[in-house]
Design a protein around this motif. Structure first.
Motif, PDB file in Angstrom:
ATOM      1  N   TRP A 113      -0.841  17.775 -12.601  1.00 24.19           N
ATOM      2  CA  TRP A 113       0.025  18.416 -11.617  1.00 24.19           C
ATOM      3  C   TRP A 113       0.081  17.685 -10.285  1.00 24.19           C
ATOM      4  O   TRP A 113       0.884  18.037  -9.409  1.00 24.19           O
ATOM      5  CB  TRP A 113      -0.395  19.870 -11.396  1.00 24.19           C
ATOM      6  N   VAL A 114      -0.760  16.672 -10.077  1.00 21.52           N
ATOM      7  CA  VAL A 114      -0.754  15.917  -8.824  1.00 21.52           C
ATOM      8  C   VAL A 114       0.039  14.626  -9.008  1.00 21.52           C
ATOM      9  O   VAL A 114      -0.330  13.788  -9.827  1.00 21.52           O
ATOM     10  CB  VAL A 114      -2.178  15.586  -8.362  1.00 21.52           C
ATOM     11  N   PRO A 115       1.128  14.415  -8.263  1.00 28.31           N
ATOM     12  CA  PRO A 115       1.906  13.179  -8.388  1.00 28.31           C
ATOM     13  C   PRO A 115       1.063  11.940  -8.070  1.00 28.31           C
ATOM     14  O   PRO A 115       0.199  11.971  -7.191  1.00 28.31           O
ATOM     15  CB  PRO A 115       3.033  13.365  -7.360  1.00 28.31           C
ATOM     16  N   ARG A 116       1.335  10.859  -8.770  1.00 31.46           N
ATOM     17  CA  ARG A 116       0.550   9.638  -8.601  1.00 31.46           C
ATOM     18  C   ARG A 116       0.581   9.070  -7.173  1.00 31.46           C
ATOM     19  O   ARG A 116      -0.441   8.558  -6.697  1.00 31.46           O
ATOM     20  CB  ARG A 116       1.030   8.588  -9.609  1.00 31.46           C
ATOM     21  N   PRO A 117       1.721   9.122  -6.440  1.00 29.09           N
ATOM     22  CA  PRO A 117       1.701   8.604  -5.065  1.00 29.09           C
ATOM     23  C   PRO A 117       0.679   9.297  -4.163  1.00 29.09           C
ATOM     24  O   PRO A 117       0.144   8.677  -3.239  1.00 29.09           O
ATOM     25  CB  PRO A 117       3.134   8.861  -4.577  1.00 29.09           C
ATOM     26  N   ARG A 159      -3.354  25.791  -4.085  1.00 28.09           N
ATOM     27  CA  ARG A 159      -2.738  26.200  -2.821  1.00 28.09           C
ATOM     28  C   ARG A 159      -3.797  26.336  -1.736  1.00 28.09           C
ATOM     29  O   ARG A 159      -3.595  25.888  -0.598  1.00 28.09           O
ATOM     30  CB  ARG A 159      -1.993  27.518  -3.016  1.00 28.09           C
ATOM     31  N   LEU A 160      -4.924  26.939  -2.063  1.00 31.06           N
ATOM     32  CA  LEU A 160      -5.994  27.125  -1.084  1.00 31.06           C
ATOM     33  C   LEU A 160      -6.536  25.785  -0.607  1.00 31.06           C
ATOM     34  O   LEU A 160      -6.683  25.549   0.599  1.00 31.06           O
ATOM     35  CB  LEU A 160      -7.120  27.965  -1.689  1.00 31.06           C
ATOM     36  N   SER A 161      -6.846  24.899  -1.546  1.00 30.37           N
ATOM     37  CA  SER A 161      -7.428  23.607  -1.171  1.00 30.37           C
ATOM     38  C   SER A 161      -6.461  22.782  -0.336  1.00 30.37           C
ATOM     39  O   SER A 161      -6.847  22.191   0.684  1.00 30.37           O
ATOM     40  CB  SER A 161      -7.837  22.838  -2.430  1.00 30.37           C
ATOM     41  N   ILE A 165       0.426  17.005   3.305  1.00 24.59           N
ATOM     42  CA  ILE A 165       1.686  17.755   3.299  1.00 24.59           C
ATOM     43  C   ILE A 165       2.300  17.731   1.903  1.00 24.59           C
ATOM     44  O   ILE A 165       2.781  18.751   1.390  1.00 24.59           O
ATOM     45  CB  ILE A 165       2.664  17.168   4.340  1.00 24.59           C
ATOM     46  N   TRP A 166       2.285  16.571   1.276  1.00 22.23           N
ATOM     47  CA  TRP A 166       2.826  16.435  -0.078  1.00 22.23           C
ATOM     48  C   TRP A 166       2.066  17.344  -1.039  1.00 22.23           C
ATOM     49  O   TRP A 166       2.657  18.032  -1.879  1.00 22.23           O
ATOM     50  CB  TRP A 166       2.734  14.977  -0.510  1.00 22.23           C
ATOM     51  N   LEU A 167       0.737  17.367  -0.916  1.00 21.07           N
ATOM     52  CA  LEU A 167      -0.079  18.200  -1.801  1.00 21.07           C
ATOM     53  C   LEU A 167       0.212  19.681  -1.585  1.00 21.07           C
ATOM     54  O   LEU A 167       0.255  20.472  -2.541  1.00 21.07           O
ATOM     55  CB  LEU A 167      -1.563  17.906  -1.568  1.00 21.07           C
ATOM     56  N   VAL A 168       0.404  20.083  -0.330  1.00 23.81           N
ATOM     57  CA  VAL A 168       0.740  21.480  -0.034  1.00 23.81           C
ATOM     58  C   VAL A 168       2.062  21.862  -0.705  1.00 23.81           C
ATOM     59  O   VAL A 168       2.172  22.922  -1.337  1.00 23.81           O
ATOM     60  CB  VAL A 168       0.826  21.704   1.493  1.00 23.81           C
ATOM     61  N   VAL A 169       3.060  21.001  -0.589  1.00 23.38           N
ATOM     62  CA  VAL A 169       4.361  21.279  -1.197  1.00 23.38           C
ATOM     63  C   VAL A 169       4.235  21.409  -2.714  1.00 23.38           C
ATOM     64  O   VAL A 169       4.765  22.346  -3.326  1.00 23.38           O
ATOM     65  CB  VAL A 169       5.372  20.170  -0.839  1.00 23.38           C
ATOM     66  N   VAL A 170       3.498  20.487  -3.330  1.00 25.85           N
ATOM     67  CA  VAL A 170       3.323  20.523  -4.780  1.00 25.85           C
ATOM     68  C   VAL A 170       2.580  21.782  -5.212  1.00 25.85           C
ATOM     69  O   VAL A 170       2.961  22.458  -6.178  1.00 25.85           O
ATOM     70  CB  VAL A 170       2.559  19.263  -5.258  1.00 25.85           C
ATOM     71  N   ALA A 171       1.501  22.126  -4.491  1.00 30.02           N
ATOM     72  CA  ALA A 171       0.688  23.284  -4.863  1.00 30.02           C
ATOM     73  C   ALA A 171       1.465  24.583  -4.748  1.00 30.02           C
ATOM     74  O   ALA A 171       1.389  25.452  -5.619  1.00 30.02           O
ATOM     75  CB  ALA A 171      -0.568  23.334  -3.989  1.00 30.02           C
TER      76      ALA A 171
END
Length: 249
Positions: free
Chosen positions: A183-187, A25-27, A231-237
């Motif tokens: 935990w990180v989606p491939r796209p 979340r922080l990153s 943005i995608w990474l923030v949502v996932v985290a």
């Protein structure tokens, strides 16, 4: 006759420590905030045909917020790169290739920040003083002053070129590290890798032809790709931490 039974731990072994859960979340937040701030601050930069030096130098000399804008760009880039370094610790990859890719990516991110500091010293300080001296110089000195400002401009091209190369390499290396993270989606990995390539294109374009149309297209492409995967990474985290919160009790 007595029997001794092993005591069960109050905390299951698989429970993830809180500090590990908050790292993604922080990153992700630092990355997105840094990139968005950079885009906003850059909108206040003096505009014009950057390769038309007589015209654009006059605009630079008239800019009253030049120093503030470049300080803002440096602060934004520092937040962006802090997010990349935080991502290195959040990934915590153990596989050999991914681990070394993450380490070299972190080293490249630190190099990027150092080069960007040099870039802002050249562009934000030296070039501004040179164009101010040229704009206010008497006619007999203008040619010499202009030549000095142009030399600093070419130095800016060189530093920016290598800074872009370092940032592009950092993103590509992090993409290699992230691909091994469940935990990180491939796209997101694909978008991060494409973003790294656009920075490499920027480095080549500005190093060979200055601030050309090719470099402008690469800059806009990098902005779009960066904002998308961040943005995608923030949502996932954030979703990941929320799903883990009940298990921490």
């Amino acid at each position: 006759m007595s029997s001794t039974f092993p005591a069960h731990s109050a905390n299951p072994a698989h429970t993830e420590p809180p500090q590990r859960r908050t790292s993604p979340r922080l990153s992700a937040t630092l990355l997105l905030v840094g990139q968005l701030l950079y885009i906003v601050v850059t909108q206040f930069h003096a505009d014009g045909d950057a390769n038309n030096h007589p015209a654009v130098f006059a605009e630079y000399a008239d800019s009253g917020i030049w120093t503030v804008v470049h300080l803002g760009q440096f602060a934004s880039m520092a937040i962006f790169l802090a997010g990349l370094l935080a991502l290195f610790f959040a990934l915590d990859v153990q596989a050999g290739t991914a681990r070394w890719a993450g380490r070299f990516g972190a080293a490249s991110a630190v190099t990027t920040l150092a080069l960007y500091g040099v870039l802002q010293a050249v562009d934000g300080v030296a070039l501004k003083q040179a164009v101010n001296a040229w704009a206010s110089a008497p006619d007999a000195e203008k040619a010499a002053r202009f030549a000095s400002a142009e030399a600093i401009r070419w130095l800016e091209w060189g530093v920016r070129s290598y800074q872009n190369f370092a940032l592009g390499l950092a993103l590509l290396l992090f993409a290699v590290a992230v691909v091994r993270t469940a935990w990180v989606p491939r796209p997101i990995v694909h978008l991060m890798g494409l973003s790294g390539i656009t920075y490499l294109v920027q480095g080549w374009a500005v190093g060979s032809a200055g601030f050309s149309r090719t470099e402008t297209i690469a800059i806009v492409s990098a902005f779009v790709l960066d904002v998308a995967w961040m943005i995608w990474l923030v949502v996932v985290a954030w979703r990941m931490q929320e799903s883990q919160a009940p298990s921490s009790g």
